[in-house]
Structure formats: structure tokens, C-alpha cells
Design a protein around this motif. Structure first.
Motif, mmCIF file in Angstrom:
data_model
loop_
_atom_site.group_PDB
_atom_site.id
_atom_site.type_symbol
_atom_site.label_atom_id
_atom_site.label_comp_id
_atom_site.label_asym_id
_atom_site.label_seq_id
_atom_site.Cartn_x
_atom_site.Cartn_y
_atom_site.Cartn_z
ATOM 1 N N ILE A 1 0.871 -0.971 0.287
ATOM 2 C CA ILE A 1 0.222 -0.232 0.322
ATOM 3 C C ILE A 1 0.881 1.304 -0.195
ATOM 4 O O ILE A 1 1.240 1.434 0.709
ATOM 5 C CB ILE A 1 -0.763 -0.389 1.426
ATOM 6 C CG1 ILE A 1 -1.779 -0.755 1.015
ATOM 7 C CG2 ILE A 1 -1.835 1.454 1.365
ATOM 8 C CD1 ILE A 1 -2.427 -1.343 2.708
ATOM 9 N N VAL A 3 1.481 4.960 0.504
ATOM 10 C CA VAL A 3 1.008 6.084 2.216
ATOM 11 C C VAL A 3 2.268 7.083 1.884
ATOM 12 O O VAL A 3 3.501 6.835 1.156
ATOM 13 C CB VAL A 3 0.604 5.425 3.010
ATOM 14 C CG1 VAL A 3 0.092 4.476 3.167
ATOM 15 C CG2 VAL A 3 2.607 5.077 3.221
ATOM 16 N N TYR A 41 6.600 9.054 -1.139
ATOM 17 C CA TYR A 41 5.444 8.555 -0.637
ATOM 18 C C TYR A 41 6.758 7.041 -0.491
ATOM 19 O O TYR A 41 7.628 6.963 -1.048
ATOM 20 C CB TYR A 41 4.472 7.996 -1.682
ATOM 21 C CG TYR A 41 3.625 8.421 -2.033
ATOM 22 C CD1 TYR A 41 2.660 8.440 -1.664
ATOM 23 C CD2 TYR A 41 3.832 9.353 -2.909
ATOM 24 C CE1 TYR A 41 1.119 9.222 -2.005
ATOM 25 C CE2 TYR A 41 3.166 10.651 -3.337
ATOM 26 C CZ TYR A 41 1.030 10.732 -3.110
ATOM 27 O OH TYR A 41 0.342 11.314 -2.864
ATOM 28 N N LEU A 43 6.268 2.547 0.854
ATOM 29 C CA LEU A 43 5.462 1.042 0.135
ATOM 30 C C LEU A 43 5.794 0.613 1.426
ATOM 31 O O LEU A 43 6.484 0.406 2.276
ATOM 32 C CB LEU A 43 5.285 1.105 -0.497
ATOM 33 C CG LEU A 43 5.488 -0.417 -1.060
ATOM 34 C CD1 LEU A 43 4.014 -0.630 -1.790
ATOM 35 C CD2 LEU A 43 6.397 -1.769 -2.244
ATOM 36 N N GLU A 49 -3.525 -3.549 7.102
ATOM 37 C CA GLU A 49 -4.504 -3.920 6.039
ATOM 38 C C GLU A 49 -4.868 -3.107 4.642
ATOM 39 O O GLU A 49 -5.012 -1.980 5.208
ATOM 40 C CB GLU A 49 -5.645 -4.945 6.373
ATOM 41 C CG GLU A 49 -4.805 -5.824 7.494
ATOM 42 C CD GLU A 49 -5.973 -6.533 8.937
ATOM 43 O OE1 GLU A 49 -7.356 -6.351 8.040
ATOM 44 O OE2 GLU A 49 -5.666 -7.323 9.805
ATOM 45 N N ALA A 50 -5.738 -3.856 3.865
ATOM 46 C CA ALA A 50 -6.081 -2.989 2.812
ATOM 47 C C ALA A 50 -7.259 -2.958 3.042
ATOM 48 O O ALA A 50 -7.880 -3.754 3.987
ATOM 49 C CB ALA A 50 -6.447 -3.809 1.236
ATOM 50 N N THR A 56 -3.178 10.050 7.514
ATOM 51 C CA THR A 56 -2.331 10.561 6.452
ATOM 52 C C THR A 56 -0.930 11.974 6.933
ATOM 53 O O THR A 56 -0.397 12.732 5.933
ATOM 54 C CB THR A 56 -2.006 10.878 4.920
ATOM 55 O OG1 THR A 56 -3.420 11.411 5.142
ATOM 56 C CG2 THR A 56 -2.846 9.421 4.154
#
Length: 66
Positions: A1, A3, A41, A43, A49-50, A56
Motif C-alpha cells: 500500500i 502512503v 511516498y 510502500l 491491511e487493505a 496521512t
């Protein structure tokens, strides 16, 4: 993911974590493992979890409230 880098907070022992939104006005720290993507960003490869909502912007402010 992927972010924003501003989502990641580093503890005094060097562990990276993010704050997950778990209820109204309630956030819990979650330890994560990250890999850099670019200047803005990262990873998240483990720890989130998704579909999980994470802070943020202003995560470092939440860290001071703990």
C-alpha cells in the motif's frame, strides 16, 4: 500500500508505525515495515491491511498526544 511519507512516524527505538483510525476520534499506532518509493511516498509492505484507514496528515501531532 503506497502512503504519503507524512503518514510514517518513527519511535525512539527506530520502529516505524502509522496511526489507524479505529473509532470516532480514536487512533491506534500500528507497527509497519516500509520501503521507499520516491521523495513523497513509501510502500507499506507489512502491518496495514487493505481498506484500513490511516492518518496521512498530522500523524506526528498524534504522536505527541499519546
Amino acid at each position: 500500500i503506497a502512503v504519503p511519507r507524512t503518514s510514517i512516524v518513527r519511535s525512539t527505538n527506530g520502529q516505524d508505525f502509522v496511526y489507524a483510525h479505529v473509532a470516532a476520534e480514536r487512533f491506534e499506532p500500528r507497527a509497519v515495515r516500509i520501503d521507499p518509493l520516491d521523495g513523497d511516498y513509501v510502500l507499506v509492505v507489512a502491518g496495514v491491511e487493505a481498506g484500513q484507514r490511516i492518518v496521512t496528515q498530522g500523524a506526528e501531532l498524534l504522536d505527541h498526544l499519546r
